[in-house]
Design an enzyme around this catalytic site. Structure first.
Site, mmCIF file in Angstrom:
data_model
loop_
_atom_site.group_PDB
_atom_site.id
_atom_site.type_symbol
_atom_site.label_atom_id
_atom_site.label_comp_id
_atom_site.label_asym_id
_atom_site.label_seq_id
_atom_site.Cartn_x
_atom_site.Cartn_y
_atom_site.Cartn_z
ATOM 1 C CB SER A 1 -0.866 0.257 0.935
ATOM 2 O OG SER A 1 -1.696 -1.008 1.617
ATOM 3 C CB CYS A 2 0.067 4.778 -1.212
ATOM 4 S SG CYS A 2 0.664 5.085 -2.443
ATOM 5 N N PRO A 3 2.550 4.306 1.240
ATOM 6 C CG PRO A 3 4.091 5.623 2.213
ATOM 7 C CD PRO A 3 2.601 5.135 2.215
#
Length: 74
Positions: free
Chosen positions: A11-13
């Protein structure tokens, strides 16, 4: 030579950071294909390319969960 990086499990970042690290270690004029999930923002990769002088060749949504971004390191 072309390279692929499957970041769909992150998942981001993290995908942006991992892609930057990979690109930093690749020679110029290399193509990196990145596979992402829906939680990664294409805009973050566009910004990465602008800041680092990379070329965002294309991005494509295959399904609601799978994206592909192709970047050339200049």
């Amino acid at each position: 030579m072309d390279y692929q990086l499957d970041l769909r499990q992150y998942s981001c970042p993290l995908p942006v950071l991992m892609a930057k690290k990979a690109l930093d270690n690749l020679p110029n004029n290399t193509i990196l294909t990145i596979m992402l999930n829906e939680q990664s923002a294409v805009q973050d990769f566009e910004l990465l390319c602008q800041q680092q002088g990379y070329q965002l060749i294309s991005w494509q949504k295959f399904t609601a969960l799978d994206w592909q971004i192709i970047i050339r390191k200049s």
